[in-house]
Design a protein around this motif. Structure first.
Motif, PDB file in Angstrom:
ATOM      1  N   LYS A   1       8.827  -8.149   6.263  1.00 12.56           N
ATOM      2  CA  LYS A   1       8.800  -9.027   5.095  1.00 12.56           C
ATOM      3  C   LYS A   1       7.879 -10.235   5.233  1.00 12.56           C
ATOM      4  O   LYS A   1       8.013 -11.215   4.510  1.00 12.56           O
ATOM      5  CB  LYS A   1      10.236  -9.480   4.786  1.00 12.56           C
ATOM      6  N   ILE A   2       6.930 -10.170   6.163  1.00 12.74           N
ATOM      7  CA  ILE A   2       6.052 -11.317   6.411  1.00 12.74           C
ATOM      8  C   ILE A   2       5.295 -11.731   5.148  1.00 12.74           C
ATOM      9  O   ILE A   2       5.253 -12.907   4.783  1.00 12.74           O
ATOM     10  CB  ILE A   2       5.011 -10.985   7.507  1.00 12.74           C
ATOM     11  N   ASN A   3       4.720 -10.744   4.467  1.00 16.62           N
ATOM     12  CA  ASN A   3       3.882 -11.087   3.319  1.00 16.62           C
ATOM     13  C   ASN A   3       4.675 -11.656   2.160  1.00 16.62           C
ATOM     14  O   ASN A   3       4.242 -12.582   1.486  1.00 16.62           O
ATOM     15  CB  ASN A   3       3.093  -9.862   2.854  1.00 16.62           C
ATOM     16  N   VAL A   4       5.865 -11.081   1.948  1.00 15.89           N
ATOM     17  CA  VAL A   4       6.673 -11.573   0.838  1.00 15.89           C
ATOM     18  C   VAL A   4       7.180 -12.985   1.161  1.00 15.89           C
ATOM     19  O   VAL A   4       7.270 -13.858   0.291  1.00 15.89           O
ATOM     20  CB  VAL A   4       7.816 -10.572   0.501  1.00 15.89           C
TER      21      VAL A   4
ATOM     22  N   LYS B   1       0.744  -7.186  -4.344  1.00 10.77           N
ATOM     23  CA  LYS B   1      -0.086  -5.978  -4.248  1.00 10.77           C
ATOM     24  C   LYS B   1      -0.052  -5.229  -5.570  1.00 10.77           C
ATOM     25  O   LYS B   1       0.951  -5.262  -6.290  1.00 10.77           O
ATOM     26  CB  LYS B   1       0.486  -5.049  -3.180  1.00 10.77           C
ATOM     27  N   GLU B   2      -1.136  -4.520  -5.834  1.00 13.06           N
ATOM     28  CA  GLU B   2      -1.135  -3.656  -7.003  1.00 13.06           C
ATOM     29  C   GLU B   2      -0.584  -2.291  -6.584  1.00 13.06           C
ATOM     30  O   GLU B   2      -1.142  -1.636  -5.708  1.00 13.06           O
ATOM     31  CB  GLU B   2      -2.555  -3.509  -7.547  1.00 13.06           C
ATOM     32  N   LEU B   3       0.533  -1.874  -7.166  1.00 11.14           N
ATOM     33  CA  LEU B   3       1.153  -0.623  -6.743  1.00 11.14           C
ATOM     34  C   LEU B   3       0.421   0.562  -7.376  1.00 11.14           C
ATOM     35  O   LEU B   3       0.163   0.555  -8.579  1.00 11.14           O
ATOM     36  CB  LEU B   3       2.633  -0.597  -7.140  1.00 11.14           C
ATOM     37  N   PRO B   4       0.117   1.602  -6.574  1.00  9.82           N
ATOM     38  CA  PRO B   4      -0.652   2.744  -7.092  1.00  9.82           C
ATOM     39  C   PRO B   4      -0.040   3.379  -8.348  1.00  9.82           C
ATOM     40  O   PRO B   4      -0.758   3.757  -9.265  1.00  9.82           O
ATOM     41  CB  PRO B   4      -0.626   3.743  -5.935  1.00  9.82           C
ATOM     42  N   GLY B   5       1.290   3.484  -8.380  1.00  7.36           N
ATOM     43  CA  GLY B   5       1.968   4.115  -9.516  1.00  7.36           C
ATOM     44  C   GLY B   5       1.913   3.267 -10.782  1.00  7.36           C
ATOM     45  O   GLY B   5       2.190   3.757 -11.876  1.00  7.36           O
TER      46      GLY B   5
ATOM     47  N   GLU C   1       6.552  -5.015  -2.179  1.00  9.24           N
ATOM     48  CA  GLU C   1       5.095  -4.991  -2.363  1.00  9.24           C
ATOM     49  C   GLU C   1       4.687  -5.640  -3.680  1.00  9.24           C
ATOM     50  O   GLU C   1       3.654  -6.297  -3.767  1.00  9.24           O
ATOM     51  CB  GLU C   1       4.569  -3.555  -2.263  1.00  9.24           C
ATOM     52  N   PHE C   2       5.512  -5.470  -4.705  1.00  9.20           N
ATOM     53  CA  PHE C   2       5.220  -6.113  -5.985  1.00  9.20           C
ATOM     54  C   PHE C   2       5.241  -7.623  -5.816  1.00  9.20           C
ATOM     55  O   PHE C   2       4.342  -8.337  -6.262  1.00  9.20           O
ATOM     56  CB  PHE C   2       6.239  -5.674  -7.043  1.00  9.20           C
TER      57      PHE C   2
END
Ligand code: ADP
Ligand code: MG
Length: 393
Positions: free
Chosen positions: A201-204, A382-386, A377-378
């Motif tokens: 969870k570092i990035n969040v 990040k832009e999620l591929p789906g 990731e949201f």
């Protein structure tokens, strides 16, 4: 929302491939918890009422590219049929001539369910030919599986190359609720992070430092921060290789103006077993074979004070080993405080949501995300591929 949703397109007379998350727990061939199926009902009903016919597709469990009899979709089709009040036909294939024939025969308002997508290894490999075959019998692709939107698989991303792709109602709700916190933070805003590891969870965490007024940290990851401050913590779990990261996050918090709040007391035990001997200690006093497994009562009070003054709360990860009572107490009390507060709250993470469900507190949260990794990731930005492949408005 910047992406097109089923409400923005005409689906009358169209055949729709609807990607859903029916990855439900099974028990002796029956669906044990149908929450994920019920979550997609609004999308299904909306599409059927507007004259579409539906080809549903989902993964279930981890068959790793092989047909696994216990992971066939039959129990899911049966439960969905019960919820819709009409039988749902399940096919034994994911792609191929049988599927093409069955879809060809469908009339408006018909619904069928494909076999487990992950029985075919080309699904997770995002194989282009497999994606083309998935898309071949349909006119539109609707993605309502937020929980797998962070994966670029054939049924979440690849298909969009071959048919127009739009969001379902659940996907839309997720995007709106999660971006609401990022784009319109109400102040004071409290972020809460728990769970076992800092490394997940570092990035969040960094994102929340930019966003929130305070970041409350519990769970195993708090141990890593305390250890980074030089506290020894007995036999508590922590991540040795993340001490430096934890230190630099603490420094960043000073610069960001977001207060980083660590536990001032912890519940410790020698054995991680239900109702084993436990006591409350200050972090610096933990020694010998004791390990920290939950936040203590003073920490609960501190966290509760921040929560009661907040206008917005985002929370991911449980604050203790909630699977082993009484070490669910910290999570339970903080969740209770959140339920009482007036703040708009958004909660995500498989384990935290499971904890809130077992505590019966889900009804009192503003929004519960159906994603684990996808939610993180949201929030990381990040832009999620789906989501990326869905048509823009
Ligand atoms: P989520 O799924 O909500 O994002 P995580 O998967 O990150 O949460 O973490 C959940 C796990 O963290 C749980 O299995 C829980 O037992 C564990 N955990 C929480 N606190 C501690 C602790 N103090 N020591 C070890 N494990 C912990
Ligand atoms: Mg988890």
């Amino acid at each position: 929302m910047p992406k097109k949703c089923i409400e923005d397109v005409d689906v009358k007379g169209k055949k729709v491939l609807l990607r859903v998350d029916f990855n439900v727990p099974l028990d002796e061939g029956r669906v044990r918890d149908d929450a994920r199926i019920r979550a997609v009902l609004p999308t299904i009903t909306c599409l059927l009422e507007r004259g579409a016919s539906l080809v549903l597709a989902s993964h279930l469990g981890r068959p790793r590219g092989k047909a696994v009899p216990e992971l066939m979709m039959d129990p899911v089709a049966e439960r969905l049929g019960e919820l819709l009040g009409k039988p749902v036909k399940k096919l034994d294939q994911v792609v191929g001539p049988e599927v093409a024939k069955a879809v060809e025969k469908m009339k408006d308002g018909d619904i069928l369910l494909l076999e487990n997508l992950r029985f075919d290894k080309r699904e997770e490999g995002n194989d282009r030919e497999f994606a083309r075959q998935l898309a071949a019998p349909v006119d539109i692709f609707v993605n309502d599986a937020f929980g797998t939107a962070h994966r670029a698989h054939a049924s979440t991303a690849g298909v969009a190359e071959f048919v127009p792709a739009v969001a379902g109602l659940l996907m839309k709700k997720e995007i709106e609720a999660l971006s609401h916190c990022l784009e319109n933070p109400r102040r004071p805003m409290t972020a809460i992070l728990g769970g076992a590891k800092v490394s997940d969870k570092i990035n969040v965490m960094r994102r929340f430092l930019q966003l929130a007024d305070q970041l409350l940290i519990g769970g195993g990851m708090a141990n890593t921060f305390l250890a980074a401050r030089g506290v020894s913590l007995g036999e508590s779990f922590y991540e040795q290789d993340l001490l430096e990261t934890a230190s630099s996050i603490m420094n960043e918090s000073e610069q960001s103006g977001c207060r980083l709040v660590l536990p001032v007391d912890l519940v410790v035990t020698r054995k991680l077993e239900p109702d084993s001997d436990s006591k409350v200690m200050e972090p610096q006093d933990i020694d010998g074979d004791w390990k920290a497994v939950d936040i203590g009562p003073e920490t609960v009070k501190t966290f509760s004070r921040y929560i009661s003054r907040s206008a917005m709360i985002v929370w991911n990860g449980p604050l203790g080993v909630f699977e082993v009572p009484p070490f669910d107490q910290g999570t339970r009390l903080v969740a209770g405080e959140m339920a009482k507060s007036e703040a708009y709250s958004v909660v995500g993470g498989g384990d935290l949501v499971a904890a809130l469900e077992s505590l019966g507190l889900t009804g009192q949260v503003g929004f519960i995300s159906t994603g684990g990794g996808a939610t993180l990731e949201f929030w990381e930005g990040k832009e999620l591929p789906g989501i990326k492949v869905l048509q823009d408005k």
